[in-house]
Design a protein around this motif. Structure first.
Motif, PDB file in Angstrom:
ATOM      1  N   LEU A  61     109.651  35.531  61.123  1.00 22.23           N
ATOM      2  CA  LEU A  61     110.552  36.549  60.581  1.00 22.23           C
ATOM      3  C   LEU A  61     110.318  37.906  61.237  1.00 22.23           C
ATOM      4  CD1 LEU A  61     110.558  35.665  56.775  1.00 22.23           C
ATOM      5  CD2 LEU A  61     112.496  35.549  58.353  1.00 22.23           C
ATOM      6  N   ARG A  62     109.043  38.245  61.423  1.00 19.62           N
ATOM      7  CA  ARG A  62     108.743  39.519  62.071  1.00 19.62           C
ATOM      8  C   ARG A  62     109.297  39.546  63.489  1.00 19.62           C
ATOM      9  NH1 ARG A  62     105.418  41.548  65.727  1.00 19.62           N
ATOM     10  NH2 ARG A  62     104.585  43.675  65.479  1.00 19.62           N
ATOM     11  N   GLN A  63     109.112  38.437  64.223  1.00 22.43           N
ATOM     12  CA  GLN A  63     109.591  38.387  65.596  1.00 22.43           C
ATOM     13  C   GLN A  63     111.109  38.367  65.648  1.00 22.43           C
ATOM     14  OE1 GLN A  63     107.073  38.359  67.973  1.00 22.43           O
ATOM     15  NE2 GLN A  63     108.699  38.892  69.381  1.00 22.43           N
ATOM     16  N   PHE A  64     111.725  37.648  64.732  1.00 24.10           N
ATOM     17  CA  PHE A  64     113.180  37.492  64.753  1.00 24.10           C
ATOM     18  C   PHE A  64     113.885  38.769  64.313  1.00 24.10           C
ATOM     19  CE2 PHE A  64     117.299  36.149  63.097  1.00 24.10           C
ATOM     20  CZ  PHE A  64     117.746  35.346  64.134  1.00 24.10           C
ATOM     21  N   MET A  65     113.360  39.448  63.294  1.00 24.62           N
ATOM     22  CA  MET A  65     114.031  40.625  62.749  1.00 24.62           C
ATOM     23  C   MET A  65     113.771  41.869  63.591  1.00 24.62           C
ATOM     24  SD  MET A  65     115.624  39.350  60.226  1.00 24.62           S
ATOM     25  CE  MET A  65     116.223  40.866  59.483  1.00 24.62           C
ATOM     26  N   ARG A  66     112.555  42.028  64.061  1.00 27.36           N
ATOM     27  CA  ARG A  66     112.211  43.254  64.767  1.00 27.36           C
ATOM     28  C   ARG A  66     112.359  43.138  66.278  1.00 27.36           C
ATOM     29  NH1 ARG A  66     106.537  45.425  62.684  1.00 27.36           N
ATOM     30  NH2 ARG A  66     107.163  47.078  64.149  1.00 27.36           N
ATOM     31  N   GLY A  67     112.436  41.910  66.791  1.00 25.36           N
ATOM     32  CA  GLY A  67     112.534  41.735  68.238  1.00 25.36           C
ATOM     33  C   GLY A  67     111.274  42.241  68.910  1.00 25.36           C
ATOM     34  N   GLY A  68     111.440  42.841  70.058  1.00 28.22           N
ATOM     35  CA  GLY A  68     110.275  43.389  70.757  1.00 28.22           C
ATOM     36  C   GLY A  68     109.574  42.311  71.550  1.00 28.22           C
ATOM     37  N   PHE A  69     109.464  42.539  72.842  1.00 29.81           N
ATOM     38  CA  PHE A  69     108.898  41.513  73.715  1.00 29.81           C
ATOM     39  C   PHE A  69     107.390  41.642  73.867  1.00 29.81           C
ATOM     40  CE2 PHE A  69     108.019  39.650  77.933  1.00 29.81           C
ATOM     41  CZ  PHE A  69     108.583  38.404  77.732  1.00 29.81           C
ATOM     42  N   LYS A  70     106.846  42.789  73.441  1.00 30.60           N
ATOM     43  CA  LYS A  70     105.451  43.097  73.747  1.00 30.60           C
ATOM     44  C   LYS A  70     104.492  42.055  73.186  1.00 30.60           C
ATOM     45  CE  LYS A  70     102.018  46.786  73.396  1.00 30.60           C
ATOM     46  NZ  LYS A  70     101.744  48.159  72.920  1.00 30.60           N
ATOM     47  N   TRP A  71     104.685  41.684  71.916  1.00 25.77           N
ATOM     48  CA  TRP A  71     103.753  40.764  71.265  1.00 25.77           C
ATOM     49  C   TRP A  71     104.319  39.361  71.122  1.00 25.77           C
ATOM     50  CZ3 TRP A  71      99.063  42.572  71.074  1.00 25.77           C
ATOM     51  CH2 TRP A  71      98.860  43.956  70.998  1.00 25.77           C
ATOM     52  N   SER A  72     105.447  39.081  71.767  1.00 26.20           N
ATOM     53  CA  SER A  72     106.084  37.778  71.568  1.00 26.20           C
ATOM     54  C   SER A  72     105.226  36.637  72.109  1.00 26.20           C
ATOM     55  CB  SER A  72     107.464  37.762  72.235  1.00 26.20           C
ATOM     56  OG  SER A  72     107.352  38.019  73.621  1.00 26.20           O
ATOM     57  N   THR A  73     104.597  36.828  73.271  1.00 31.95           N
ATOM     58  CA  THR A  73     103.760  35.772  73.842  1.00 31.95           C
ATOM     59  C   THR A  73     102.558  35.483  72.950  1.00 31.95           C
ATOM     60  OG1 THR A  73     104.427  36.432  76.069  1.00 31.95           O
ATOM     61  CG2 THR A  73     102.460  35.068  75.869  1.00 31.95           C
ATOM     62  N   VAL A  74     101.945  36.554  72.428  1.00 31.85           N
ATOM     63  CA  VAL A  74     100.809  36.369  71.523  1.00 31.85           C
ATOM     64  C   VAL A  74     101.258  35.630  70.266  1.00 31.85           C
ATOM     65  CG1 VAL A  74      99.081  37.561  70.136  1.00 31.85           C
ATOM     66  CG2 VAL A  74      99.668  38.422  72.410  1.00 31.85           C
ATOM     67  N   SER A  75     102.418  35.996  69.736  1.00 33.89           N
ATOM     68  CA  SER A  75     102.918  35.366  68.513  1.00 33.89           C
ATOM     69  C   SER A  75     103.201  33.884  68.720  1.00 33.89           C
ATOM     70  CB  SER A  75     104.190  36.084  68.042  1.00 33.89           C
ATOM     71  OG  SER A  75     103.928  37.419  67.704  1.00 33.89           O
ATOM     72  N   ILE A  76     103.858  33.550  69.824  1.00 28.43           N
ATOM     73  CA  ILE A  76     104.214  32.145  70.047  1.00 28.43           C
ATOM     74  C   ILE A  76     102.969  31.321  70.339  1.00 28.43           C
ATOM     75  CG2 ILE A  76     104.637  32.259  72.543  1.00 28.43           C
ATOM     76  CD1 ILE A  76     106.868  30.445  70.041  1.00 28.43           C
ATOM     77  N   ALA A  77     101.995  31.886  71.043  1.00 29.10           N
ATOM     78  CA  ALA A  77     100.750  31.165  71.315  1.00 29.10           C
ATOM     79  C   ALA A  77      99.971  30.936  70.020  1.00 29.10           C
ATOM     80  CB  ALA A  77      99.899  31.934  72.315  1.00 29.10           C
ATOM     81  N   THR A  78      99.897  31.977  69.178  1.00 26.53           N
ATOM     82  CA  THR A  78      99.224  31.836  67.885  1.00 26.53           C
ATOM     83  C   THR A  78      99.930  30.809  67.018  1.00 26.53           C
ATOM     84  OG1 THR A  78      98.520  34.146  68.000  1.00 26.53           O
ATOM     85  CG2 THR A  78      98.434  33.082  65.845  1.00 26.53           C
ATOM     86  N   GLY A  79     101.256  30.862  67.024  1.00 28.13           N
ATOM     87  CA  GLY A  79     102.024  29.917  66.220  1.00 28.13           C
ATOM     88  C   GLY A  79     101.796  28.478  66.622  1.00 28.13           C
ATOM     89  N   PHE A  80     101.808  28.199  67.922  1.00 25.00           N
ATOM     90  CA  PHE A  80     101.579  26.833  68.369  1.00 25.00           C
ATOM     91  C   PHE A  80     100.151  26.384  68.062  1.00 25.00           C
ATOM     92  CE2 PHE A  80     105.442  27.007  71.043  1.00 25.00           C
ATOM     93  CZ  PHE A  80     105.922  25.731  70.795  1.00 25.00           C
ATOM     94  N   ALA A  81      99.180  27.312  68.181  1.00 20.19           N
ATOM     95  CA  ALA A  81      97.787  26.955  67.910  1.00 20.19           C
ATOM     96  C   ALA A  81      97.593  26.544  66.458  1.00 20.19           C
ATOM     97  CB  ALA A  81      96.874  28.128  68.266  1.00 20.19           C
ATOM     98  N   ILE A  82      98.130  27.320  65.518  1.00 23.50           N
ATOM     99  CA  ILE A  82      97.932  26.968  64.102  1.00 23.50           C
ATOM    100  C   ILE A  82      98.813  25.786  63.708  1.00 23.50           C
ATOM    101  CG2 ILE A  82      97.190  29.288  63.492  1.00 23.50           C
ATOM    102  CD1 ILE A  82      99.899  29.820  62.298  1.00 23.50           C
ATOM    103  N   ALA A  83      99.936  25.591  64.404  1.00 23.61           N
ATOM    104  CA  ALA A  83     100.750  24.398  64.141  1.00 23.61           C
ATOM    105  C   ALA A  83      99.997  23.138  64.570  1.00 23.61           C
ATOM    106  CB  ALA A  83     102.090  24.497  64.863  1.00 23.61           C
ATOM    107  N   VAL A  84      99.274  23.217  65.687  1.00 18.97           N
ATOM    108  CA  VAL A  84      98.446  22.083  66.119  1.00 18.97           C
ATOM    109  C   VAL A  84      97.339  21.821  65.103  1.00 18.97           C
ATOM    110  CG1 VAL A  84      96.804  21.319  67.873  1.00 18.97           C
ATOM    111  CG2 VAL A  84      98.962  22.324  68.571  1.00 18.97           C
ATOM    112  N   ALA A  85      96.753  22.904  64.558  1.00 20.01           N
ATOM    113  CA  ALA A  85      95.725  22.739  63.525  1.00 20.01           C
ATOM    114  C   ALA A  85      96.306  22.041  62.292  1.00 20.01           C
ATOM    115  CB  ALA A  85      95.142  24.093  63.145  1.00 20.01           C
ATOM    116  N   ALA A  86      97.523  22.430  61.904  1.00 18.59           N
ATOM    117  CA  ALA A  86      98.170  21.770  60.768  1.00 18.59           C
ATOM    118  C   ALA A  86      98.436  20.300  61.052  1.00 18.59           C
ATOM    119  CB  ALA A  86      99.483  22.493  60.437  1.00 18.59           C
ATOM    120  N   PHE A  87      98.830  19.995  62.286  1.00 21.19           N
ATOM    121  CA  PHE A  87      99.060  18.604  62.666  1.00 21.19           C
ATOM    122  C   PHE A  87      97.776  17.789  62.591  1.00 21.19           C
ATOM    123  CE2 PHE A  87      98.892  15.447  66.126  1.00 21.19           C
ATOM    124  CZ  PHE A  87      99.890  14.585  65.691  1.00 21.19           C
ATOM    125  N   LEU A  88      96.664  18.386  63.061  1.00 19.98           N
ATOM    126  CA  LEU A  88      95.379  17.694  63.001  1.00 19.98           C
ATOM    127  C   LEU A  88      94.974  17.404  61.555  1.00 19.98           C
ATOM    128  CD1 LEU A  88      93.019  19.314  65.665  1.00 19.98           C
ATOM    129  CD2 LEU A  88      93.618  16.916  65.446  1.00 19.98           C
TER     130      LEU A  88
END
Length: 423
Positions: A85-112
């Motif tokens: 929601l933060r990425q979608f509503m506020r946009g901004g490219f600066k932290w997008s890579t960090v956000s997507i990397a963090t998101g995939f990392a914790i999604a993998v943890a949830a899968f495990l």
């Protein structure tokens, strides 16, 4: 305002709009991951996931990590939703890579956690297997970095890995492990020299030259494996380098078994990555190599021998790939099988691109692919509901995601793939 400044402003606005759009796409991906985690991993989970952090024979035994599966995955879904929601509503490219990397990392943890719910899972064993599986990918990626930093595209990495594996098995059976390893490195360097001769001296198309070398190695090794090794089995029975635990460091809980209780190839890969980083970015010879890859004409003007620099680096790349190929036989099973590299040379190229043509970046990317490979093996052992065919696709699926998602922002050396003709 001048016409030029107006054009620059319009271009900057267009660029910013594109970045904002891409950032919002990342936000939508994170929201999709949140829905997946909440709807599948959280609702369809019962029991606790138990992760073993040490082994019974370790000097210091660490208690198991027990995670309540459903609450943990609901928490992960909430975090993903907030990030999205933060990425979608506020946009901004600066932290997008960090956000997507963090998101995939914790999604993998949830899968495990979802896959391990109600079962016991050795986290230390999986991390150790990750490091081992990353070795040939990291060495293949490092071979690509050394080649492409001097503007030579190295599609022959797969063939060089296969040649190293074959030579390691054959010469290791005759001369022992160290003899086989030395011969594997020399044969890899030989194919690197051949590639340099084809593309630097004779200016053959670099892609075609790499494919020719790979097909030649596949043909020769397949023939010898089926016609010779099947009859003379003693030629395909090489010794294997066993794991060697570094005193004291190897006894550290979790970290020790993963990093300090490995075989020669793991330690060699780490040393080579450090050495290549120092060579490329902290020595004058590395500066010359990078200048040849960026602007060979200017380098030549300054007195740098472009041809010799490319020969040296591509030959070194072949030697690194030969060392990586020996891992398949001398560091794993002790015998050679047809096409046993399984396309890891091409995954090494993907690791090189994802790592932005940097040795450390290639190593980090290789660890991602190694994690995907070890994950599918461990999940097959605990008998998850996912079909084994889909688990086997995990390393290649990770390659597609990484390259499709990040390759657009990676910039190769400016002269990469372009032949140089001295005037």
């Amino acid at each position: 305002m001048t016409a030029a400044s107006t054009t620059d402003t319009a271009s900057g606005t267009k660029m910013e709009t594109h970045k904002d759009r891409q950032a919002r796409i990342y936000g939508a991906v994170l929201l999709g991951l949140a829905v997946l985690v909440a709807g599948v991993f959280a609702l369809d989970t019962a029991g606790d996931a138990t992760f073993r952090l040490s082994r019974p024979r370790d000097p210091w035994v660490v208690p198991d990590l027990v995670v309540p599966a459903a609450p943990f995955n609901f928490f992960v879904a909430a975090v993903l939703a907030l990030l999205g929601l933060r990425q979608f509503m506020r946009g901004g490219f600066k932290w997008s890579t960090v956000s997507i990397a963090t998101g995939f990392a914790i999604a993998v943890a949830a899968f495990l956690v979802w896959a391990t719910a109600g079962k016991s899972f050795s986290l230390t064993g999986m991390l150790s297997a990750t490091v081992v599986a990353a070795v040939p990918i990291a060495l293949g990626g490092l071979a690509g970095v050394l080649s492409e930093r001097v503007a030579v595209v190295n599609i022959a990495i797969e063939g060089m890995l296969l040649a190293g594996a074959f030579t390691g098995a054959l010469m290791g059976s005759l001369l022992g492990g160290w003899g086989g390893l030395l011969c594997a490195v020399l044969v890899g360097g030989m194919f690197g020299f051949i590639l340099a001769a084809l593309v630097v001296t004779y200016r053959m198309d670099q892609i075609i030259a790499g494919v020719v070398i790979t097909l030649f190695v596949i043909g020769v090794t397949s023939y010898v494996s089926s016609q010779v090794f099947s009859e003379y089995r003693f030629l395909n029975n090489a010794p294997v380098f066993r794991a060697w635990k570094i005193p004291l460091l190897g006894d550290i809980p979790m970290i020790g078994p993963v990093l300090f209780n490995q075989n020669l190839f793991v330690y060699g890969a780490l040393i080579l990555v450090c050495a290549a980083t120092y060579y490329l970015f902290h020595t004058r010879y590395g500066l010359r190599a990078r200048s040849v890859g960026e602007h060979p004409r200017a380098a030549d003007t300054l007195g740098i021998n472009v041809y010799r620099t490319r020969y040296i680096n591509v030959t070194l790349a072949g030697m690194v790939a030969g060392f990586g190929g020996a891992w398949f036989t001398l560091g794993s099973v002790g015998r050679f099988d047809e096409n046993m590299t399984g396309g890891l040379g091409y995954i090494g190229l993907a690791a090189m691109i994802f790592g932005r043509w940097h040795p450390v970046g290639a190593l980090m990317a290789a660890l991602i692919f190694g994690f995907a490979d070890s994950l599918q093996q461990k999940l097959a052992i605990v008998r998850t509901p996912i079909p084994s065919e889909f688990l086997a696709m995990a390393p290649y699926f990770a390659t597609i995601i990484v390259v499709a998602g990040f390759v657009g922002r990676s910039r190769p050396p400016a002269a990469d793939g372009k032949p140089y003709v001295k005037e």
